[in-house]
Design a protein around this motif. Structure first.
Motif, mmCIF file in Angstrom:
data_model
loop_
_atom_site.group_PDB
_atom_site.id
_atom_site.type_symbol
_atom_site.label_atom_id
_atom_site.label_comp_id
_atom_site.label_asym_id
_atom_site.label_seq_id
_atom_site.Cartn_x
_atom_site.Cartn_y
_atom_site.Cartn_z
ATOM 1 N N ARG A 73 15.680 -9.700 -16.020
ATOM 2 C CA ARG A 73 15.385 -8.261 -15.977
ATOM 3 C C ARG A 73 14.750 -7.802 -14.671
ATOM 4 O O ARG A 73 14.397 -6.635 -14.544
ATOM 5 N N ASP A 74 14.636 -8.682 -13.684
ATOM 6 C CA ASP A 74 13.966 -8.283 -12.455
ATOM 7 C C ASP A 74 14.590 -8.980 -11.248
ATOM 8 O O ASP A 74 13.899 -9.582 -10.437
ATOM 9 N N LEU A 75 15.908 -8.884 -11.131
ATOM 10 C CA LEU A 75 16.615 -9.540 -10.037
ATOM 11 C C LEU A 75 16.520 -8.672 -8.783
ATOM 12 O O LEU A 75 17.009 -7.543 -8.755
ATOM 13 N N LYS A 76 15.845 -9.197 -7.763
ATOM 14 C CA LYS A 76 15.647 -8.484 -6.499
ATOM 15 C C LYS A 76 15.391 -9.520 -5.412
ATOM 16 O O LYS A 76 15.137 -10.695 -5.722
ATOM 17 N N PRO A 77 15.475 -9.145 -4.132
ATOM 18 C CA PRO A 77 15.321 -10.123 -3.047
ATOM 19 C C PRO A 77 14.021 -10.929 -3.085
ATOM 20 O O PRO A 77 14.011 -12.090 -2.690
ATOM 21 N N SER A 78 12.943 -10.354 -3.594
ATOM 22 C CA SER A 78 11.692 -11.112 -3.651
ATOM 23 C C SER A 78 11.696 -12.161 -4.765
ATOM 24 O O SER A 78 10.813 -13.015 -4.812
ATOM 25 N N ASN A 79 12.695 -12.120 -5.658
ATOM 26 C CA ASN A 79 12.835 -13.121 -6.718
ATOM 27 C C ASN A 79 13.991 -14.079 -6.453
ATOM 28 O O ASN A 79 14.469 -14.747 -7.360
ATOM 29 N N ILE A 80 14.437 -14.113 -5.205
ATOM 30 C CA ILE A 80 15.473 -15.054 -4.779
ATOM 31 C C ILE A 80 14.867 -15.879 -3.649
ATOM 32 O O ILE A 80 14.355 -15.330 -2.672
ATOM 33 N N LEU A 81 14.909 -17.196 -3.808
ATOM 34 C CA LEU A 81 14.301 -18.088 -2.831
ATOM 35 C C LEU A 81 15.371 -18.914 -2.143
ATOM 36 O O LEU A 81 16.080 -19.682 -2.800
ATOM 37 N N PRO A 82 15.510 -18.749 -0.821
ATOM 38 C CA PRO A 82 16.484 -19.565 -0.088
ATOM 39 C C PRO A 82 16.071 -21.036 -0.072
ATOM 40 O O PRO A 82 14.891 -21.369 0.008
ATOM 41 N N THR A 83 17.059 -21.904 -0.154
ATOM 42 C CA THR A 83 16.812 -23.341 -0.052
ATOM 43 C C THR A 83 16.811 -23.726 1.425
ATOM 44 O O THR A 83 17.117 -22.908 2.296
ATOM 45 N N ASP A 84 16.492 -24.973 1.710
ATOM 46 C CA ASP A 84 16.456 -25.423 3.105
ATOM 47 C C ASP A 84 17.810 -25.287 3.793
ATOM 48 O O ASP A 84 17.877 -25.040 4.994
ATOM 49 N N ASP A 85 18.905 -25.422 3.040
ATOM 50 C CA ASP A 85 20.241 -25.279 3.618
ATOM 51 C C ASP A 85 20.778 -23.856 3.453
ATOM 52 O O ASP A 85 21.960 -23.610 3.595
ATOM 53 N N MET A 86 19.872 -22.916 3.168
ATOM 54 C CA MET A 86 20.162 -21.487 3.000
ATOM 55 C C MET A 86 21.112 -21.195 1.852
ATOM 56 O O MET A 86 21.891 -20.250 1.896
ATOM 57 N N GLY A 87 21.030 -22.007 0.807
ATOM 58 C CA GLY A 87 21.593 -21.635 -0.474
ATOM 59 C C GLY A 87 20.527 -20.780 -1.141
ATOM 60 O O GLY A 87 19.653 -20.232 -0.460
ATOM 61 N N ALA A 88 20.536 -20.660 -2.467
ATOM 62 C CA ALA A 88 19.517 -19.832 -3.115
ATOM 63 C C ALA A 88 19.222 -20.305 -4.522
ATOM 64 O O ALA A 88 20.075 -20.897 -5.190
ATOM 65 N N LYS A 89 17.985 -19.991 -4.944
ATOM 66 C CA LYS A 89 17.552 -20.213 -6.326
ATOM 67 C C LYS A 89 16.869 -18.945 -6.793
ATOM 68 O O LYS A 89 16.164 -18.280 -6.043
ATOM 69 N N VAL A 90 17.077 -18.640 -8.059
ATOM 70 C CA VAL A 90 16.481 -17.455 -8.669
ATOM 71 C C VAL A 90 15.155 -17.863 -9.312
ATOM 72 O O VAL A 90 15.040 -18.924 -9.925
ATOM 73 N N VAL A 91 14.138 -17.019 -9.171
ATOM 74 C CA VAL A 91 12.805 -17.285 -9.719
ATOM 75 C C VAL A 91 12.342 -16.071 -10.497
ATOM 76 O O VAL A 91 13.020 -15.052 -10.543
ATOM 77 N N ASP A 92 11.165 -16.165 -11.065
ATOM 78 C CA ASP A 92 10.523 -15.112 -11.859
ATOM 79 C C ASP A 92 11.463 -14.681 -12.980
ATOM 80 O O ASP A 92 11.902 -13.552 -13.052
ATOM 81 N N LEU A 93 11.758 -15.615 -13.831
ATOM 82 C CA LEU A 93 12.715 -15.391 -14.897
ATOM 83 C C LEU A 93 12.114 -14.556 -16.011
ATOM 84 O O LEU A 93 11.792 -15.062 -17.086
ATOM 85 N N ASP A 94 11.934 -13.280 -15.733
ATOM 86 C CA ASP A 94 11.473 -12.327 -16.744
ATOM 87 C C ASP A 94 12.662 -12.115 -17.667
ATOM 88 O O ASP A 94 13.457 -11.204 -17.484
ATOM 89 N N LEU A 95 12.800 -12.996 -18.643
ATOM 90 C CA LEU A 95 14.030 -13.096 -19.426
ATOM 91 C C LEU A 95 13.980 -12.259 -20.693
ATOM 92 O O LEU A 95 12.934 -12.101 -21.317
ATOM 93 N N PHE A 96 15.128 -11.779 -21.059
ATOM 94 C CA PHE A 96 15.319 -11.084 -22.318
ATOM 95 C C PHE A 96 16.451 -11.783 -23.037
ATOM 96 O O PHE A 96 17.557 -11.891 -22.516
ATOM 97 N N ALA A 97 16.172 -12.324 -24.206
ATOM 98 C CA ALA A 97 17.202 -13.065 -24.947
ATOM 99 C C ALA A 97 18.051 -12.120 -25.776
ATOM 100 O O ALA A 97 17.647 -11.094 -26.191
#
Length: 125
Positions: A101-125
């Motif tokens: 519920r809160d997907l934005k650039p500050s909740n996306i973390l680049p990996t060392d090889d500039m891939g990405a991981k999503v964080v702050d999983l404010d989830l709604f089931a």
């Protein structure tokens, strides 16, 4: 991630504990892994894997101030695809469907090889 509040009610504490259970169950290479947690009085602490590149917003919006080069098109595409793969897992491939519920650039973390991981999983089931 540190969360502080005034008085923590029993329902808020139960919700936090159930979120920890869910975060431990949903593991994917494009979602930041939770390593642990701490409940101490009114302080709730989630411990995620370390991501030294910071947030995507740093690379998109503060790159000049940070002394970084702007992201090239191929790196942007790789990040977008990795985020899409992580969100697809949440929506349809996990044991239960979740909506971030809160997907934005500050909740996306680049990996060392500039891939990405999503964080702050404010989830709604």
């Amino acid at each position: 991630m540190r969360m502080e509040s005034g008085m923590v009610s029993e329902s808020v504490l139960d919700q936090f504990k159930s979120e920890i259970v869910v975060l431990n169950e949903i593991q994917h290479r494009h979602l930041v892994s939770i390593l642990g947690y701490c409940l101490d009085g009114n302080v709730r602490l989630l411990v995620y894997e370390y991501m030294p590149q910071g947030t995507l917003s740093r690379h998109l919006f503060q790159w000049k101030e940070e002394g970084l080069n702007p992201l090239e098109g191929l790196k942007r595409l790789t990040i977008a695809l990795d985020v899409a793969r992580g969100v697809q897992y949440l929506h349809s491939l996990a044991h239960q469907s979740f909506i971030h519920r809160d997907l934005k650039p500050s909740n996306i973390l680049p990996t060392d090889d500039m891939g990405a991981k999503v964080v702050d999983l404010d989830l709604f089931a």
